[in-house]
Write a protein that holds these residues in place. Structure first.
Motif, PDB file in Angstrom:
ATOM      1  N   GLU A 232      75.717 -38.807  36.461  1.00  0.00           N
ATOM      2  CA  GLU A 232      75.396 -39.495  35.210  1.00  0.00           C
ATOM      3  C   GLU A 232      76.076 -40.865  35.219  1.00  0.00           C
ATOM      4  OE1 GLU A 232      76.273 -37.386  31.658  1.00  0.00           O
ATOM      5  OE2 GLU A 232      75.164 -35.577  32.223  1.00  0.00           O
TER       6      GLU A 232
ATOM      7  N   GLY B 297      74.122 -45.698  31.930  1.00  0.00           N
ATOM      8  CA  GLY B 297      72.996 -45.044  31.283  1.00  0.00           C
ATOM      9  C   GLY B 297      71.636 -45.375  31.852  1.00  0.00           C
ATOM     10  N   HIS B 298      71.576 -46.069  32.980  1.00  0.00           N
ATOM     11  CA  HIS B 298      70.298 -46.457  33.567  1.00  0.00           C
ATOM     12  C   HIS B 298      69.789 -45.447  34.577  1.00  0.00           C
ATOM     13  CE1 HIS B 298      71.351 -50.912  32.549  1.00  0.00           C
ATOM     14  NE2 HIS B 298      70.943 -50.224  31.497  1.00  0.00           N
ATOM     15  N   GLY B 299      70.549 -44.337  34.766  1.00  0.00           N
ATOM     16  CA  GLY B 299      70.094 -43.305  35.692  1.00  0.00           C
ATOM     17  C   GLY B 299      70.240 -43.756  37.141  1.00  0.00           C
ATOM     18  N   PRO B 300      69.766 -42.910  38.049  1.00  0.00           N
ATOM     19  CA  PRO B 300      69.165 -41.598  37.812  1.00  0.00           C
ATOM     20  C   PRO B 300      70.221 -40.547  37.489  1.00  0.00           C
ATOM     21  CG  PRO B 300      69.321 -42.029  40.161  1.00  0.00           C
ATOM     22  CD  PRO B 300      69.801 -43.278  39.485  1.00  0.00           C
ATOM     23  N   SER B 301      69.820 -39.541  36.706  1.00  0.00           N
ATOM     24  CA  SER B 301      70.712 -38.445  36.347  1.00  0.00           C
ATOM     25  C   SER B 301      70.177 -37.153  36.938  1.00  0.00           C
ATOM     26  CB  SER B 301      70.817 -38.310  34.822  1.00  0.00           C
ATOM     27  OG  SER B 301      71.353 -39.492  34.251  1.00  0.00           O
ATOM     28  N   SER B 302      71.073 -36.345  37.483  1.00  0.00           N
ATOM     29  CA  SER B 302      70.651 -35.080  38.068  1.00  0.00           C
ATOM     30  C   SER B 302      71.850 -34.152  38.178  1.00  0.00           C
ATOM     31  CB  SER B 302      70.012 -35.285  39.448  1.00  0.00           C
ATOM     32  OG  SER B 302      70.970 -35.803  40.366  1.00  0.00           O
TER      33      SER B 302
ATOM     34  N   VAL C 217      72.455 -45.002  44.563  1.00  0.00           N
ATOM     35  CA  VAL C 217      71.948 -45.105  43.197  1.00  0.00           C
ATOM     36  C   VAL C 217      71.224 -46.430  42.999  1.00  0.00           C
ATOM     37  CG1 VAL C 217      72.678 -45.427  40.802  1.00  0.00           C
ATOM     38  CG2 VAL C 217      73.533 -43.482  42.095  1.00  0.00           C
TER      39      VAL C 217
ATOM     40  N   GLU D   1      67.980 -46.238  44.826  1.00  0.00           N
ATOM     41  CA  GLU D   1      67.018 -45.401  44.105  1.00  0.00           C
ATOM     42  C   GLU D   1      66.456 -46.132  42.896  1.00  0.00           C
ATOM     43  OE1 GLU D   1      64.724 -42.027  43.519  1.00  0.00           O
ATOM     44  OE2 GLU D   1      65.995 -42.574  45.215  1.00  0.00           O
ATOM     45  N   ARG D   2      67.301 -46.878  42.217  1.00  0.00           N
ATOM     46  CA  ARG D   2      66.808 -47.657  41.068  1.00  0.00           C
ATOM     47  C   ARG D   2      65.794 -48.706  41.508  1.00  0.00           C
ATOM     48  NH1 ARG D   2      72.484 -48.800  37.766  1.00  0.00           N
ATOM     49  NH2 ARG D   2      72.690 -46.697  36.868  1.00  0.00           N
TER      50      ARG D   2
ATOM     51  N   THR E 105      62.563 -46.966  42.296  1.00  0.00           N
ATOM     52  CA  THR E 105      61.885 -46.528  41.076  1.00  0.00           C
ATOM     53  C   THR E 105      61.204 -47.692  40.374  1.00  0.00           C
ATOM     54  OG1 THR E 105      63.499 -44.734  40.801  1.00  0.00           O
ATOM     55  CG2 THR E 105      62.205 -45.350  38.873  1.00  0.00           C
TER      56      THR E 105
END
Length: 498
Positions: free
Chosen positions: A128, A132-137, A254, A257-258, A261
């Motif tokens: 997390e 707050g921009h993710g990704p969350s898992s 991260v 991944e952003r 996405t």
């Protein structure tokens, strides 16, 4: 009584300190020569098995044979060997982590390596990012999906990962770790946490925050013990070093991944949000984007007099520039299709001229088909593109198209069109080269695999073009190759004629 010279005495306290987790430099400093000790100030050996070693034995007895204490140099050598072993283990684990290129793979590797370092069997990591921009898992080790669901029913404030993520300041100790050596014996344990721990069969936990000054707070990782236990200082030190490295590696993944996405979102927004509805034909499309984003596209647009324009194509290159070029090319093709769609050769000729003027450094393959669903008539033309595939009960065959160069490769492009009349219930499959390239086979074998997949479509699926496209994807790209991180985009556009 034996007279032992003061220079031969062994100081037990340094030996005991060396057996604890002192650093190499501290051990070297401890055993550095300090001159001859003062007999009055020399420390006395401690009691062993209740016998006061300072009391001399009776004079009439023979002095017992004592086991010589290990030399300080030997203890230091053992400590150095232990540190070399720890550094070797840490190096191997970080190398394995560095080889992971996907975020999910890195999280699983973090759990496995950390479990080996702290002596646990199960665990979970909660990702997390603080911005707050993710990704969350949430990823588990030795925990089924249902087990993770049970853990999520525990109030977040009662979990170790919740405390580390939501309240990183003001935690007991350093604030970077939380250890519960015996969960079920704790008086203040949340009742729901106690119930879930008993259900899942863990009795202790050790949690670390995934946070560094440069990467910020990314989440927390928790390892679970089947019996009451907690890692010793040496284990905590090693897993702490590993977790700091893992946090930096995860931060890079991260960001990657952003970026992927965002690029995939832009590419999807440039493609049709929904396919056109035209009487007499059913449409379905499947699109797989590579990790860098590619230039493959598809389109289905209604044309005057109940006609339908179908297009697939691919722009060379990858990344944001290829995605932007794909958007420009697709928009231009739509405009040409509306003006002169009944002549696919003219549509592609106009598109080729536009490319030479506006995209001189690029080339592209494209296929455009002008369809009249009521008459079940298709006129199509291709520019360096793979031939369509007709799938029906009586035939599964490629459409014979003339050999032509991709757009932007010649000073003037033109190739004859081809007419096709599908039978009722037959499906025409348009696709991009990425479907063939992702197989890793030579082109002739890839075409053979595609033909075999289309011929094996069960009769029960032939009425649904989406099911046909899914069947082709599963059989042409087995073992998850349709979802794998490949540099090739994949586009399938299926049109079933009624």
């Amino acid at each position: 009584m034996l007279d032992i010279h003061s220079s031969a005495r062994v100081d037990v306290d340094p030996l005991l300190a060396a057996q604890n987790d002192m650093g190499v430099c501290d051990a070297i400093g401890q055993y550095a020569p300090a001159g001859k000790p003062n007999a009055m100030n020399a420390p006395h050996p401690g009691k062993v098995a209740g016998i006061d070693s300072t009391v001399p034995p009776p004079a009439h007895t023979v002095a017992p044979v004592s086991t010589p204490s290990p030399a300080p140099g030997a203890v230091l050598q053992d400590r150095l060997a232990g540190w070399v072993s720890d550094l070797t283990t840490l190096h191997e684990l970080t190398e394995r982590l560095a080889r992971t290129g996907a975020l999910d793979d890195a999280l699983h590797e973090l759990l496995r390596a950390g479990a080996a370092l702290v002596g646990a069997r199960r665990g979970l990591v909660v990702l997390e990012p603080a911005d707050g921009h993710g990704p969350s898992s949430t990823v588990g080790l030795g925990l089924a999906h249902a087990d993770l669901g049970h853990l999520e029913t525990v109030p977040r404030t009662a979990t170790s990962y919740g405390q580390l993520i939501d309240n990183p300041v003001g935690l007991p100790g350093s604030g970077a770790e939380i250890a519960h050596a015996d969960l079920l014996a704790e008086d203040g344990l949340d009742p729901r946490h106690r119930e879930v721990a008993a259900r899942l069969g863990y009795a202790a936990s050790y949690a670390l925050a995934l946070s560094t000054e440069s990467a910020g707070r990314l989440g927390a990782v928790v390892w679970l013990y089947d019996e009451p236990a907690e890692p010793v200082e040496r284990q905590r030190h090693l897993v702490g070093l590993y977790a700091r490295y893992a946090t930096e590696h995860l931060a890079r993944l991260v960001e990657l991944e952003r970026g992927r996405t965002k690029l995939a979102t832009i590419a999807e927004e440039l493609l049709p949000s929904r396919l056109a509805r035209v009487a007499g034909v059913q449409l379905a499309a499947r699109h797989r984007t590579g990790p860098r984003g590619g230039g493959d596209w598809y389109d289905a647009l209604p044309l005057p007099e109940g006609a339908l324009g179908l297009a697939v194509g691919s722009v060379t290159g990858a990344g944001p520039s290829a995605v932007a070029a794909m958007g420009r090319l697709r928009a231009s093709l739509r405009a040409y299709a509306v003006m002169e769609g009944e002549d696919p050769v003219a549509v592609l000729s106009d598109l080729e001229l536009l490319m030479r003027l506006t995209e001189p450094a690029r080339s592209a393959t494209a296929l455009f088909a002008y369809c009249e669903p009521k008459q079940r008539k298709i006129v199509l033309a291709g520019a360096g593109h793979a031939p369509p595939l007709v799938i029906g009960e009586r035939r599964t065959e490629f459409v014979e198209t003339s050999l032509s160069a991709p757009l932007g490769m010649l000073s003037c492009w033109e190739a004859p069109s081809v007419e096709l009349s599908p039978e009722p219930g037959e499906t025409v499959l348009l696709y991009t080269d990425g479907l063939l390239h992702r197989t890793g086979d030579a082109m002739d074998r890839a075409f053979g695999r595609l033909h075999a997949a289309a011929a094996s479509v069960p009769k029960s699926l032939r009425d649904d073009p989406g099911s046909i496209a899914d069947h082709v994807l599963r059989h042409v790209l087995p073992d998850g190759l349709d979802e794998a991180d490949s540099q090739e985009d994949v586009v399938i556009l299926a049109a079933r004629f009624e």
